[in-house]
Design a protein around this motif. Structure first.
Motif, PDB file in Angstrom:
ATOM      1  N   UNK A   1      50.246  37.871  43.566  1.00 45.67           N
ATOM      2  CA  UNK A   1      50.447  38.439  42.183  1.00 45.67           C
ATOM      3  C   UNK A   1      49.188  39.010  41.575  1.00 45.67           C
ATOM      4  N   UNK A   2      47.833  38.187  41.636  1.00 42.78           N
ATOM      5  CA  UNK A   2      47.044  38.660  41.112  1.00 42.78           C
ATOM      6  C   UNK A   2      46.324  39.888  41.707  1.00 42.78           C
ATOM      7  N   UNK A   3      46.155  40.020  43.061  1.00 39.20           N
ATOM      8  CA  UNK A   3      45.791  41.002  43.805  1.00 39.20           C
ATOM      9  C   UNK A   3      46.397  42.288  43.262  1.00 39.20           C
ATOM     10  N   UNK A   4      47.649  42.216  43.079  1.00 38.61           N
ATOM     11  CA  UNK A   4      48.501  43.427  42.619  1.00 38.61           C
ATOM     12  C   UNK A   4      48.157  44.056  41.249  1.00 38.61           C
ATOM     13  N   UNK A   5      48.030  42.920  40.299  1.00 34.35           N
ATOM     14  CA  UNK A   5      47.717  43.175  38.806  1.00 34.35           C
ATOM     15  C   UNK A   5      46.238  43.748  38.839  1.00 34.35           C
TER      16      UNK A   5
ATOM     17  N   UNK B   1      46.084  33.865  56.566  1.00 38.98           N
ATOM     18  CA  UNK B   1      46.500  34.881  55.602  1.00 38.98           C
ATOM     19  C   UNK B   1      46.083  34.491  54.375  1.00 38.98           C
ATOM     20  N   UNK B   2      46.162  33.435  53.629  1.00 40.95           N
ATOM     21  CA  UNK B   2      45.658  33.074  52.377  1.00 40.95           C
ATOM     22  C   UNK B   2      44.308  33.199  52.237  1.00 40.95           C
ATOM     23  N   UNK B   3      43.304  32.864  53.280  1.00 45.56           N
ATOM     24  CA  UNK B   3      42.189  32.630  53.125  1.00 45.56           C
ATOM     25  C   UNK B   3      41.588  34.248  52.691  1.00 45.56           C
ATOM     26  N   UNK B   4      42.119  34.811  53.339  1.00 48.01           N
ATOM     27  CA  UNK B   4      41.680  36.353  53.282  1.00 48.01           C
ATOM     28  C   UNK B   4      41.859  37.024  52.119  1.00 48.01           C
ATOM     29  N   UNK B   5      43.229  36.500  51.213  1.00 49.82           N
ATOM     30  CA  UNK B   5      43.393  36.946  49.957  1.00 49.82           C
ATOM     31  C   UNK B   5      42.273  36.201  49.175  1.00 49.82           C
TER      32      UNK B   5
ATOM     33  N   UNK C   1      38.763  37.858  49.139  1.00 51.37           N
ATOM     34  CA  UNK C   1      38.565  39.205  48.308  1.00 51.37           C
ATOM     35  C   UNK C   1      38.951  39.305  46.972  1.00 51.37           C
ATOM     36  N   UNK C   2      40.198  38.563  46.558  1.00 48.43           N
ATOM     37  CA  UNK C   2      40.486  38.610  45.388  1.00 48.43           C
ATOM     38  C   UNK C   2      39.534  37.676  44.361  1.00 48.43           C
TER      39      UNK C   2
ATOM     40  N   UNK D   1      44.619  43.818  49.456  1.00 50.07           N
ATOM     41  CA  UNK D   1      45.991  44.469  49.836  1.00 50.07           C
ATOM     42  C   UNK D   1      45.928  45.171  51.179  1.00 50.07           C
ATOM     43  N   UNK D   2      44.625  45.597  51.712  1.00 52.03           N
ATOM     44  CA  UNK D   2      44.734  46.000  53.136  1.00 52.03           C
ATOM     45  C   UNK D   2      44.714  44.881  54.193  1.00 52.03           C
TER      46      UNK D   2
END
Length: 334
Positions: free
Chosen positions: A10-14, A135-139, A142-143, A159-160
């Protein structure tokens, strides 16, 4: 999906839509709003244990509820961000964050009522575990950089990463399905139904359940890139013909509860081998090769006018953990 990953998506999308001066407030708004949908876990009945299972991932995760959920999120969050965001901006970032909640759970197993109330069906892609640390670590990386540097470029990189990881999961699932179909053919079996999903916290070991002539077959399949697949043959068990077995209780609360649980389990019901009078959801077990359900309902035919009890039956013994690690690293089972 776990709450932290929900919030990070959600943070990434916003963040991806925010300007530099509002990026941090947007990230906070997206994080919080994306986690609100899972507050449905607090909706329960003390007399009806199945109600919580039915309401989880139901209306709060549906597409039509997104604008309403974003409105609730805005009302909650705006008092914390009003020095940085207008009310309109807060709603926009809440909308972006909340919209990811149902879609993120749709990627996992168990299912989401995306089209509630128009269609009473759960949808799921089964291409990622409800908890996947890689998966979570990558986000997070980057975030986190995007939040620290106030640079939404890293949000778009996040997102990529999400898209690439999910494409990999989709590819892995298709490979597992193809292998399952080949195994069934070799065994002169047809597949009436199939359930394929990744095991917990990884994309390498996949759980396969397929039905052939009212019998459920379990397999574990390890798929490591550029390596031959490793197939772990598992148990078989008869699917429960609950309508016939409990026909004499038709019309009672007991019968209706079994019907509700069958719907929640997509019809994959078996008798639990280790617990008498327990009907379990055969799709989930500690190991992909076993048919000992992680949860189920306890049937008491002496109380047909009372709701069934729901229980969990997890076995995290050292032997189970070692067997799972052997599969994960492609070793022969002992």
């Amino acid at each position: 999906m776990d709450p932290v990953t929900h919030g990070l998506i959600g943070a990434t999308a916003s963040q991806s839509f925010a300007k530099k001066e509002t990026l941090r407030a947007a990230a906070f708004t997206g994080f919080v709003s994306a986690t609100l949908a899972d507050l449905d876990v607090f909706l329960f009945s003390t007399t009806d244990p199945l109600l919580n299972l039915e309401l989880h991932r139901q209306f709060t995760h549906s597409l039509i509820f997104i604008p309403i959920g974003a409105l609730f999120a805005t009302a909650l969050i705006w008092w914390f961000v009003k020095k940085h965001l207008t009310l309109k901006q807060t709603y926009f970032f809440s909308l972006a964050g909340y919209a990811t909640a149902g879609m993120a759970d749709y990627l996992t197993s168990y299912g989401v009522h995306l089209l509630w109330p128009f269609v009473d069906e759960r949808y799921s892609l089964n291409i990622i575990s409800v908890f996947d640390p890689l998966f979570t670590l990558g986000i997070i990386v980057c975030t986190g950089i995007a939040f620290w540097k106030r640079d939404k470029l890293f949000s778009r990189i996040a997102l990529g990463w999400v898209v690439l990881y999910l494409i990999f999961g989709f590819s892995q699932k298709q490979k597992a399905i193809n292998i399952a179909e080949e195994m069934a053919t070799q065994n002169d079996q047809s597949i009436d139904r199939i359930d394929v999903k990744p095991t917990i916290a990884n994309q390498l070991v996949w759980s396969v359940r397929y039905e052939n002539q009212d019998t459920l077959h379990a397999y574990g399949i390890r798929l490591f890139p550029f390596s031959d697949p490793i197939i772990y043959e598992g148990e078989t068990a008869p699917l429960l013909d609950w309508r016939n077995e409990f026909n004499s209780f038709n019309g009672t609360i007991l019968y209706k509860d079994i019907e509700r649980f069958s719907k929640l389990s997509n019809g994959f019901l078996i008798k639990h081998p280790g617990h008498e009078n327990v009907i379990g959801d055969a799709r989930y077990s500690m190991l992909p090769t076993t048919l000992s359900p992680l949860w189920g309902i306890e049937i008491d035919t002496t109380r047909p006018d009372q709701h069934v009890d729901f229980g969990t039956y997890r076995d995290a013994s050292p032997e189970i953990r070692q067997t799972f690690m052997d599969m994960l690293f492609g070793r022969k089972l002992r």
